[in-house]
Scaffold this motif. Structure first.
Motif, PDB file in Angstrom:
ATOM      1  N   ASP A 149       0.599  -0.907  -0.322  1.00 56.47           N
ATOM      2  CA  ASP A 149      -0.369  -0.337  -0.114  1.00 56.47           C
ATOM      3  C   ASP A 149       0.880   1.009  -0.083  1.00 56.47           C
ATOM      4  O   ASP A 149       0.877   2.172  -0.465  1.00 56.47           O
ATOM      5  N   VAL A 150       2.083   1.154   0.819  1.00 55.78           N
ATOM      6  CA  VAL A 150       2.741   2.664   0.783  1.00 55.78           C
ATOM      7  C   VAL A 150       3.542   2.696  -0.700  1.00 55.78           C
ATOM      8  O   VAL A 150       3.629   4.280  -0.733  1.00 55.78           O
ATOM      9  N   GLU A 151       3.976   1.420  -1.446  1.00 58.99           N
ATOM     10  CA  GLU A 151       4.484   1.638  -2.560  1.00 58.99           C
ATOM     11  C   GLU A 151       3.713   2.251  -3.119  1.00 58.99           C
ATOM     12  O   GLU A 151       4.387   2.828  -4.385  1.00 58.99           O
ATOM     13  N   ILE A 152       2.388   1.607  -3.880  1.00 60.83           N
ATOM     14  CA  ILE A 152       1.561   2.506  -4.602  1.00 60.83           C
ATOM     15  C   ILE A 152       1.272   3.700  -4.165  1.00 60.83           C
ATOM     16  O   ILE A 152       0.723   4.077  -5.187  1.00 60.83           O
ATOM     17  N   ALA A 153       1.181   4.680  -2.591  1.00 62.72           N
ATOM     18  CA  ALA A 153       1.167   5.816  -2.648  1.00 62.72           C
ATOM     19  C   ALA A 153       2.297   6.453  -2.607  1.00 62.72           C
ATOM     20  O   ALA A 153       2.121   7.742  -3.214  1.00 62.72           O
ATOM     21  N   ALA A 154       3.202   6.109  -3.162  1.00 67.73           N
ATOM     22  CA  ALA A 154       4.331   6.897  -3.020  1.00 67.73           C
ATOM     23  C   ALA A 154       4.266   6.946  -4.818  1.00 67.73           C
ATOM     24  O   ALA A 154       5.208   7.624  -4.897  1.00 67.73           O
ATOM     25  N   GLN A 155       4.020   6.277  -5.574  1.00 67.02           N
ATOM     26  CA  GLN A 155       4.042   7.012  -7.066  1.00 67.02           C
ATOM     27  C   GLN A 155       3.957   8.077  -7.215  1.00 67.02           C
ATOM     28  O   GLN A 155       2.213   8.458  -6.896  1.00 67.02           O
ATOM     29  N   HIS A 156       4.260   8.904  -8.058  1.00 68.07           N
ATOM     30  CA  HIS A 156       4.493   9.914  -8.506  1.00 68.07           C
ATOM     31  C   HIS A 156       4.047   9.964 -10.380  1.00 68.07           C
ATOM     32  O   HIS A 156       4.215   9.706 -10.951  1.00 68.07           O
ATOM     33  N   ASP A 157       2.852  10.838 -10.030  1.00 68.51           N
ATOM     34  CA  ASP A 157       2.223  11.398 -11.209  1.00 68.51           C
ATOM     35  C   ASP A 157       1.980   9.892 -11.977  1.00 68.51           C
ATOM     36  O   ASP A 157       2.268   9.879 -13.837  1.00 68.51           O
ATOM     37  N   VAL A 158       1.480   9.005 -11.812  1.00 66.26           N
ATOM     38  CA  VAL A 158       1.211   7.911 -12.851  1.00 66.26           C
ATOM     39  C   VAL A 158      -0.290   7.865 -12.973  1.00 66.26           C
ATOM     40  O   VAL A 158      -1.147   7.234 -13.346  1.00 66.26           O
ATOM     41  N   SER A 159      -0.948   8.553 -12.531  1.00 66.00           N
ATOM     42  CA  SER A 159      -2.468   8.687 -13.152  1.00 66.00           C
ATOM     43  C   SER A 159      -2.936   9.871 -13.681  1.00 66.00           C
ATOM     44  O   SER A 159      -2.829  11.168 -12.963  1.00 66.00           O
ATOM     45  N   GLU A 160      -3.965   9.496 -14.766  1.00 61.46           N
ATOM     46  CA  GLU A 160      -4.604  11.150 -15.092  1.00 61.46           C
ATOM     47  C   GLU A 160      -5.898  11.757 -14.047  1.00 61.46           C
ATOM     48  O   GLU A 160      -6.788  12.267 -15.046  1.00 61.46           O
ATOM     49  N   VAL A 161      -6.783  10.660 -13.107  1.00 60.22           N
ATOM     50  CA  VAL A 161      -7.742  10.782 -13.184  1.00 60.22           C
ATOM     51  C   VAL A 161      -7.594  12.248 -11.842  1.00 60.22           C
ATOM     52  O   VAL A 161      -6.715  12.227 -11.146  1.00 60.22           O
ATOM     53  N   VAL A 162      -9.050  12.610 -12.155  1.00 62.10           N
ATOM     54  CA  VAL A 162      -9.389  14.048 -10.960  1.00 62.10           C
ATOM     55  C   VAL A 162     -10.592  13.210 -10.174  1.00 62.10           C
ATOM     56  O   VAL A 162     -11.799  13.487 -10.813  1.00 62.10           O
ATOM     57  N   PRO A 163     -10.741  12.665  -9.132  1.00 62.67           N
ATOM     58  CA  PRO A 163     -11.507  12.849  -8.639  1.00 62.67           C
ATOM     59  C   PRO A 163     -12.498  13.629  -8.109  1.00 62.67           C
ATOM     60  O   PRO A 163     -12.218  13.914  -7.259  1.00 62.67           O
ATOM     61  N   LEU A 164     -13.995  13.458  -8.550  1.00 63.53           N
ATOM     62  CA  LEU A 164     -14.438  15.168  -8.466  1.00 63.53           C
ATOM     63  C   LEU A 164     -15.701  13.867  -7.708  1.00 63.53           C
ATOM     64  O   LEU A 164     -16.756  13.380  -8.229  1.00 63.53           O
TER      65      LEU A 164
END
Length: 255
Positions: free
Chosen positions: A216-231
């Protein structure tokens, strides 16, 4: 920039960004990436199950509860486990801190966005043209709770807030002059961070790692790997890139 549920009500703005890197907004971003509509919920009890039934949604259970059941069909609050689920269209995500902040921000009249390290750049790019038109933005790092329920500022949320704010400033350097001292402090903290090591060794990262959730920590540490904007729209988060939300009435703040 202001901290936690109380800070969420302290600074009115047109757009409000909630940041809870470990793990509400990271789990949220992973779910939205997978096309799942997310219903945040304040309580982790029978009311969450009732809320899920009302919306025809799957209820995410706690990390340890999922492990004790030993059944892969149970969707967990763990972003690592959620990254592997199939066939889920709607998800109720219990999070007393993240959900409380999200709805407090929405009640203030702001349009609420969820951000973490994974999608900080995407959120900044989505906000940039709105800020250029005069919109105000508050970024709210969620923090954690001490045993007496007081706020524990969490450095990972400070980094997440700083990553969003840095993206806005990088898009328009003139914005740095209008950023609050707290916002500039968050940017400086983010620029000093060393990922993934710092996230693994900060207090919250160590807590999760020691109980077996290093993924979970490793996934959270990934920077700018996603283009989604949860609104947040009504009761659920959806990807802003496929929505056309109404523009808010901009608040004019005297210098």
């Amino acid at each position: 920039m202001e901290w936690g549920p109380t800070g969420a009500t302290a600074v009115p703005a047109d757009y409000a960004v909630v940041v809870d890197v470990l793990s509400f907004t990271t789990t949220l971003s992973v779910a939205i990436e997978r096309g799942i509509e997310v219903f945040p919920f304040r309580w982790r009890d029978s009311r969450a199950a009732e809320h899920a039934m009302r919306h025809g949604a799957t209820l995410a259970v706690g990390r340890f509860e999922a492990l004790s059941r030993g059944d892969a069909r149970h969707v967990s609050l763990s972003p690592a486990s959620l990254s592997e689920v199939e066939g889920i269209e709607r998800l109720v995500l219990p999070s007393p801190n993240g959900s409380t902040i999200s709805f407090a921000l929405a009640d203030s009249g702001a349009q609420v966005v969820g951000a973490c390290l994974r999608n900080a750049g995407a959120v900044a790019r989505w906000l940039a043209p709105r800020v250029a038109e005069g919109a105000s933005v508050v970024v709210v790092p969620g923090g954690e709770r001490w045993y007496d329920d007081t706020l524990r500022p969490a450095v990972e949320d400070l980094w997440g807030a700083g990553a969003v704010l840095a993206g806005l400033i990088d898009d328009d350097a003139a914005l740095e002059g209008s950023a609050s001292p707290e916002a500039r402090m968050a940017v400086a903290a983010w620029r000093a961070a060393r990922l993934p090591d710092d996230l693994l060794h900060c207090a919250s990262g160590v807590e999760l790692t020691e109980v077996g959730f290093v993924a979970d920590v490793e996934i959270a540490a990934q920077h700018d790997v996603s283009e989604v904007v949860p609104l947040l729209v009504d009761e659920s988060f959806r990807d802003a890139s496929v929505l056309r939300p109404a523009a808010p009435r901009l608040r004019r703040v005297d210098p």
